[in-house]
Enzyme design. Sequence first.
Site, PDB file in Angstrom:
ATOM      1  N   ASP A 190       0.758  -1.130  -0.223  1.00 45.65           N
ATOM      2  CA  ASP A 190      -0.015  -0.061  -0.017  1.00 45.65           C
ATOM      3  C   ASP A 190       1.005   1.312   0.054  1.00 45.65           C
ATOM      4  O   ASP A 190       0.334   2.180   0.235  1.00 45.65           O
ATOM      5  CB  ASP A 190      -0.975  -0.079   1.139  1.00 45.65           C
ATOM      6  CG  ASP A 190      -0.141   0.179   2.457  1.00 45.65           C
ATOM      7  OD1 ASP A 190       0.936  -0.019   2.579  1.00 45.65           O
ATOM      8  OD2 ASP A 190      -0.849  -0.089   3.733  1.00 45.65           O
ATOM      9  N   CYS A 244       9.038   0.355 -17.216  1.00 44.77           N
ATOM     10  CA  CYS A 244       9.127   0.123 -15.636  1.00 44.77           C
ATOM     11  C   CYS A 244       8.161   1.089 -14.838  1.00 44.77           C
ATOM     12  O   CYS A 244       7.651   1.960 -15.310  1.00 44.77           O
ATOM     13  CB  CYS A 244      10.554   0.088 -15.131  1.00 44.77           C
ATOM     14  SG  CYS A 244      11.316   1.782 -14.864  1.00 44.77           S
ATOM     15  N   CYS A 290      -6.435   5.580   2.026  1.00 42.60           N
ATOM     16  CA  CYS A 290      -7.529   4.933   2.809  1.00 42.60           C
ATOM     17  C   CYS A 290      -8.032   5.859   3.702  1.00 42.60           C
ATOM     18  O   CYS A 290      -9.269   5.735   4.088  1.00 42.60           O
ATOM     19  CB  CYS A 290      -7.101   3.657   3.362  1.00 42.60           C
ATOM     20  SG  CYS A 290      -6.284   2.440   2.134  1.00 42.60           S
TER      21      CYS A 290
END
Length: 346
Positions: A128, A169, A186
């Site tokens: 995350d 990449c 979040c």
Amino acid sequence: MKPELERYSRQVLFSELGEAGQTNLMQGRVLLCGCGALGTVLAETLVRAGVGQIKIVDRDFVEISNLQRQVLFDESDVATKLPKAIAAAEKLKKINSTVNIEPIVADIDHTNILSLAKDVDLILDGTDNFEVRYLINDVSLELGIPWIYCGCIGSTGQTMTILPGKTACLRCLIDTAPEPGSTETCDTAGILGPTVNVIASLEAVDAIKLLAGKEDLIKPVLTVVDIWEGSYRQMSVADLREKSGCKACHQGERIWLKGEQGSRTTRLCGRNAVQVAPADKGKIVFEDLAEKLKHSGEVDFNPYLLRLNLKNPDYEISLFRDGRAIIKGTDDPSVAKTVYARYIGS
């Protein structure tokens, strides 16, 4: 059909995979970086698919707020305070005992990622945060190991498969990590469980293709999905590697792998918590430390972590054996480091 393929018979019947592809899958070796929302979906999907070896690395433990979207965990894992890697491995071994699952409770950084990636065929992003993603990108280019970038927030997610030396990449796409506070997290946007399932499933499909020997089926695209709006977009990155002038691809720059970038404190998404990692990792004896801390607050421990609940100030310290700690009750790294120094040491 060979007896060892019987449990995968419905998958083998899919003509694009067949017995040869399934046999390749059963010999595949994967490093899964992170076993939270994305990681649990990835791990379960690949274990059920019969991938031969999966190394699961995660730094965190199971909390009640994880259960909304982290599909391998349940309330008993919260009650026993199990690290996510351990809890996931216990569930996965019951799903498919023929897969070699290696759980590792650790924080991925520049000191250990080379050894973690040794002898694997594919690296999967279940993290995350961008620090770990740039580390994965560096080690992918350094060792020539494919990896799949993936991330989601709210109702949107994106994924891109990276074939080192052949396709763009992560630094071709995003040269530097976003500044703290510049992107949604979040904490600010939340996360829907179906977002995780959709994006991780797309990542798992490309993982199966690569491990089954179907690299030619990988498209050079960045896939972006919004499940709430019902939108699905694929943006070509076919010529991005050549046009970007990426220093990692074209000049061999490995600033993340060398430890020139990165921090020792990390804000944890949606947790009001900060991880503090000491410069020198050690092996903490929980029994001795618990005795020293017994007058500071409520202390308990298991083989994997020690937890100290403080009342004044109101913080919770979860300490791992390598000296790493998660300080809950603040999102300020300087405060977290002060709490760490006071109760654990500098």
